[in-house]
Design a protein around this motif. Structure first.
Motif, PDB file in Angstrom:
ATOM      1  N   TYR A  69       0.829  -1.199   0.000  1.00 24.52           N
ATOM      2  CA  TYR A  69       0.000   0.000   0.000  1.00 24.52           C
ATOM      3  C   TYR A  69       0.867   1.254   0.000  1.00 24.52           C
ATOM      4  CZ  TYR A  69      -4.045  -2.943   0.860  1.00 24.52           C
ATOM      5  OH  TYR A  69      -5.031  -3.877   0.729  1.00 24.52           O
ATOM      6  N   THR A  70       0.419   2.268  -0.695  1.00 29.31           N
ATOM      7  CA  THR A  70       1.243   3.472  -0.864  1.00 29.31           C
ATOM      8  C   THR A  70       0.984   4.526   0.201  1.00 29.31           C
ATOM      9  OG1 THR A  70      -0.424   4.393  -2.368  1.00 29.31           O
ATOM     10  CG2 THR A  70       1.379   3.129  -3.355  1.00 29.31           C
ATOM     11  N   TYR A  71      -0.090   4.393   0.999  1.00 28.02           N
ATOM     12  CA  TYR A  71      -0.422   5.461   1.945  1.00 28.02           C
ATOM     13  C   TYR A  71      -0.249   5.060   3.399  1.00 28.02           C
ATOM     14  CZ  TYR A  71      -4.702   3.341   3.706  1.00 28.02           C
ATOM     15  OH  TYR A  71      -5.584   2.511   4.336  1.00 28.02           O
ATOM     16  N   ARG A  72      -0.145   3.797   3.697  1.00 27.23           N
ATOM     17  CA  ARG A  72      -0.130   3.356   5.086  1.00 27.23           C
ATOM     18  C   ARG A  72       1.266   3.450   5.694  1.00 27.23           C
ATOM     19  NH1 ARG A  72      -3.968  -2.112   5.017  1.00 27.23           N
ATOM     20  NH2 ARG A  72      -5.772  -1.149   3.997  1.00 27.23           N
ATOM     21  N   SER A  73       1.332   3.318   7.012  1.00 29.39           N
ATOM     22  CA  SER A  73       2.618   3.312   7.706  1.00 29.39           C
ATOM     23  C   SER A  73       3.373   2.040   7.364  1.00 29.39           C
ATOM     24  CB  SER A  73       2.408   3.394   9.223  1.00 29.39           C
ATOM     25  OG  SER A  73       1.701   2.241   9.683  1.00 29.39           O
ATOM     26  N   ALA A  74       4.642   2.008   7.718  1.00 29.20           N
ATOM     27  CA  ALA A  74       5.489   0.866   7.347  1.00 29.20           C
ATOM     28  C   ALA A  74       4.951  -0.438   7.919  1.00 29.20           C
ATOM     29  CB  ALA A  74       6.915   1.116   7.830  1.00 29.20           C
ATOM     30  N   GLU A  75       4.344  -0.377   9.129  1.00 29.51           N
ATOM     31  CA  GLU A  75       3.852  -1.600   9.760  1.00 29.51           C
ATOM     32  C   GLU A  75       2.618  -2.156   9.054  1.00 29.51           C
ATOM     33  OE1 GLU A  75       4.389   1.233  11.302  1.00 29.51           O
ATOM     34  OE2 GLU A  75       6.195   0.835  12.477  1.00 29.51           O
ATOM     35  N   GLN A  76       1.854  -1.298   8.397  1.00 29.80           N
ATOM     36  CA  GLN A  76       0.603  -1.701   7.777  1.00 29.80           C
ATOM     37  C   GLN A  76       0.682  -1.781   6.259  1.00 29.80           C
ATOM     38  OE1 GLN A  76      -1.734   1.571   9.351  1.00 29.80           O
ATOM     39  NE2 GLN A  76      -2.661   0.225  10.889  1.00 29.80           N
ATOM     40  N   ALA A  77       1.783  -1.311   5.683  1.00 27.03           N
ATOM     41  CA  ALA A  77       1.811  -1.101   4.234  1.00 27.03           C
ATOM     42  C   ALA A  77       1.855  -2.398   3.444  1.00 27.03           C
ATOM     43  CB  ALA A  77       3.006  -0.229   3.860  1.00 27.03           C
ATOM     44  N   ARG A  78       2.437  -3.434   3.978  1.00 28.31           N
ATOM     45  CA  ARG A  78       2.676  -4.649   3.200  1.00 28.31           C
ATOM     46  C   ARG A  78       1.738  -5.773   3.616  1.00 28.31           C
ATOM     47  NH1 ARG A  78       6.703  -6.781   0.069  1.00 28.31           N
ATOM     48  NH2 ARG A  78       7.096  -9.007   0.229  1.00 28.31           N
ATOM     49  N   GLN A  79       1.112  -6.387   2.631  1.00 32.12           N
ATOM     50  CA  GLN A  79       0.244  -7.533   2.868  1.00 32.12           C
ATOM     51  C   GLN A  79       0.609  -8.636   1.882  1.00 32.12           C
ATOM     52  OE1 GLN A  79      -3.888  -6.831   2.095  1.00 32.12           O
ATOM     53  NE2 GLN A  79      -4.570  -8.770   2.965  1.00 32.12           N
ATOM     54  N   THR A  80       0.837  -9.830   2.390  1.00 26.26           N
ATOM     55  CA  THR A  80       1.171 -10.969   1.533  1.00 26.26           C
ATOM     56  C   THR A  80       0.084 -12.030   1.638  1.00 26.26           C
ATOM     57  OG1 THR A  80       2.462 -12.070   3.265  1.00 26.26           O
ATOM     58  CG2 THR A  80       3.644 -10.567   1.798  1.00 26.26           C
ATOM     59  N   TYR A  81      -0.044 -12.792   0.581  1.00 26.47           N
ATOM     60  CA  TYR A  81      -0.970 -13.922   0.577  1.00 26.47           C
ATOM     61  C   TYR A  81      -0.447 -14.968  -0.388  1.00 26.47           C
ATOM     62  CZ  TYR A  81      -2.916 -12.496  -3.963  1.00 26.47           C
ATOM     63  OH  TYR A  81      -3.080 -12.184  -5.286  1.00 26.47           O
ATOM     64  N   SER A  82      -0.990 -16.151  -0.310  1.00 26.12           N
ATOM     65  CA  SER A  82      -0.520 -17.234  -1.178  1.00 26.12           C
ATOM     66  C   SER A  82      -1.696 -17.969  -1.792  1.00 26.12           C
ATOM     67  CB  SER A  82       0.355 -18.222  -0.393  1.00 26.12           C
ATOM     68  OG  SER A  82      -0.392 -18.811   0.668  1.00 26.12           O
ATOM     69  N   ILE A  83      -1.414 -18.584  -2.922  1.00 28.69           N
ATOM     70  CA  ILE A  83      -2.372 -19.441  -3.620  1.00 28.69           C
ATOM     71  C   ILE A  83      -1.746 -20.827  -3.707  1.00 28.69           C
ATOM     72  CG2 ILE A  83      -3.648 -19.866  -5.745  1.00 28.69           C
ATOM     73  CD1 ILE A  83      -3.580 -16.906  -6.311  1.00 28.69           C
ATOM     74  N   GLN A  84      -2.387 -21.802  -3.105  1.00 28.76           N
ATOM     75  CA  GLN A  84      -1.913 -23.178  -3.148  1.00 28.76           C
ATOM     76  C   GLN A  84      -2.729 -23.949  -4.186  1.00 28.76           C
ATOM     77  OE1 GLN A  84      -1.191 -24.984   0.791  1.00 28.76           O
ATOM     78  NE2 GLN A  84      -1.718 -22.996   1.670  1.00 28.76           N
ATOM     79  N   LYS A  85      -2.031 -24.612  -5.090  1.00 29.09           N
ATOM     80  CA  LYS A  85      -2.682 -25.315  -6.183  1.00 29.09           C
ATOM     81  C   LYS A  85      -2.289 -26.791  -6.202  1.00 29.09           C
ATOM     82  CE  LYS A  85      -2.834 -21.304  -9.309  1.00 29.09           C
ATOM     83  NZ  LYS A  85      -2.438 -20.795 -10.657  1.00 29.09           N
ATOM     84  N   THR A  86      -3.252 -27.612  -6.534  1.00 30.37           N
ATOM     85  CA  THR A  86      -3.013 -29.018  -6.845  1.00 30.37           C
ATOM     86  C   THR A  86      -3.273 -29.187  -8.332  1.00 30.37           C
ATOM     87  OG1 THR A  86      -3.721 -29.714  -4.646  1.00 30.37           O
ATOM     88  CG2 THR A  86      -3.665 -31.399  -6.361  1.00 30.37           C
ATOM     89  N   THR A  87      -2.284 -29.666  -9.064  1.00 26.77           N
ATOM     90  CA  THR A  87      -2.380 -29.668 -10.520  1.00 26.77           C
ATOM     91  C   THR A  87      -2.098 -31.048 -11.110  1.00 26.77           C
ATOM     92  OG1 THR A  87      -0.056 -28.998 -10.714  1.00 26.77           O
ATOM     93  CG2 THR A  87      -1.702 -27.249 -10.694  1.00 26.77           C
ATOM     94  N   LEU A  88      -2.610 -31.235 -12.308  1.00 25.51           N
ATOM     95  CA  LEU A  88      -2.298 -32.408 -13.129  1.00 25.51           C
ATOM     96  C   LEU A  88      -1.720 -31.901 -14.438  1.00 25.51           C
ATOM     97  CD1 LEU A  88      -2.443 -35.500 -13.539  1.00 25.51           C
ATOM     98  CD2 LEU A  88      -4.663 -35.136 -14.639  1.00 25.51           C
ATOM     99  N   ASP A  89      -0.431 -32.180 -14.662  1.00 25.84           N
ATOM    100  CA  ASP A  89       0.253 -31.786 -15.893  1.00 25.84           C
ATOM    101  C   ASP A  89       0.330 -32.975 -16.838  1.00 25.84           C
ATOM    102  OD1 ASP A  89       0.617 -29.316 -14.777  1.00 25.84           O
ATOM    103  OD2 ASP A  89       2.751 -29.581 -14.342  1.00 25.84           O
TER     104      ASP A  89
END
Length: 214
Positions: free
Chosen positions: A95-115
């Motif tokens: 985020y461009t406006y929040r303080s350093a403690e709040q600015a970053r948010q991470t998340y993940s996508i877990q996939k099960t695949t058949l190639d």
């Protein structure tokens, strides 16, 4: 449809002639963790409070396990594989406006695949060089994102790509290293409102695989 039926009929007519060179086996594979790059996308540009920078951080892969069918004819060969595996893609919103403690948010996508890689190759003694197409289907996926308004995700029915590699074939054992790339980009199919979070980073991986002919 007519073309598909013609190809299927041709294959069925050819199988009796190729049965002596046909083999089946097990397949194992693994890929190292990758960092796709630093391309980014500005999200919610018209909303200063929610404006943020979207990026992919890293991608982790589990081992793959599956089966293969291979047809050898003199120096040339054809192989089809079905490989089951899992992956975890980690993304971030800065985020461009929040303080350093709040600015970053991470998340993940877990996939099960058949190639399903389909390869054609040529042999030079024990050394093999090959290339082909790969089709991938997401069997399941899980997103651990809680705090993003209007976020949505949709997956394509099947992803398409290509691969190329070099390997060694000793008796019943096959070992190869291959590069695999899909015709899609990280973030494709993810949306915030009407904006698709499609980055410039391509979805690719290095794979080390081994096979055991039965």
């Amino acid at each position: 449809m007519k073309t598909f039926l013609f190809l299927a009929l041709t294959l069925c007519c050819s199988l009796p002639q190729l049965s002596a060179q046909t083999s089946f086996g097990l397949r194992l594979g693994m890929s190292p963790e990758c960092t796709p790059g630093t391309t980014y996308l500005i999200v919610n540009r018209n909303n200063p409070i929610r404006e943020c920078i979207f990026n992919v951080e890293r991608v982790q892969f589990s081992g793959q396990v599956g089966i293969m069918a291979r047809v050898d004819r003199e120096r040339f060969w054809f192989m089809a594989e079905a490989l089951y595996g899992k992956s975890k893609e980690q993304y971030s919103f800065q985020y461009t406006y929040r303080s350093a403690e709040q600015a970053r948010q991470t998340y993940s996508i877990q996939k099960t695949t058949l190639d399903v890689p389909v390869s054609a190759g040529v042999k030079f003694g024990p050394v093999e060089v090959f290339s082909g197409l790969v089709f991938s289907k997401d069997l399941a996926q899980k997103v651990d994102l809680d705090d993003m308004d209007h976020y949505a995700m949709s997956s394509p029915a099947v992803r398409f790509g290509w691969h190329s590699g070099i390997g060694l074939h000793f008796g019943a054992v096959i070992l190869d290293v291959r590069y695999q790339q899909f015709f899609s980009r990280y973030g494709a199919g993810q949306f915030v409102g009407d904006q698709e979070l499609c980055l410039q980073s391509i979805t690719d991986r290095i794979m080390i695989t081994t096979g055991f002919c039965l």
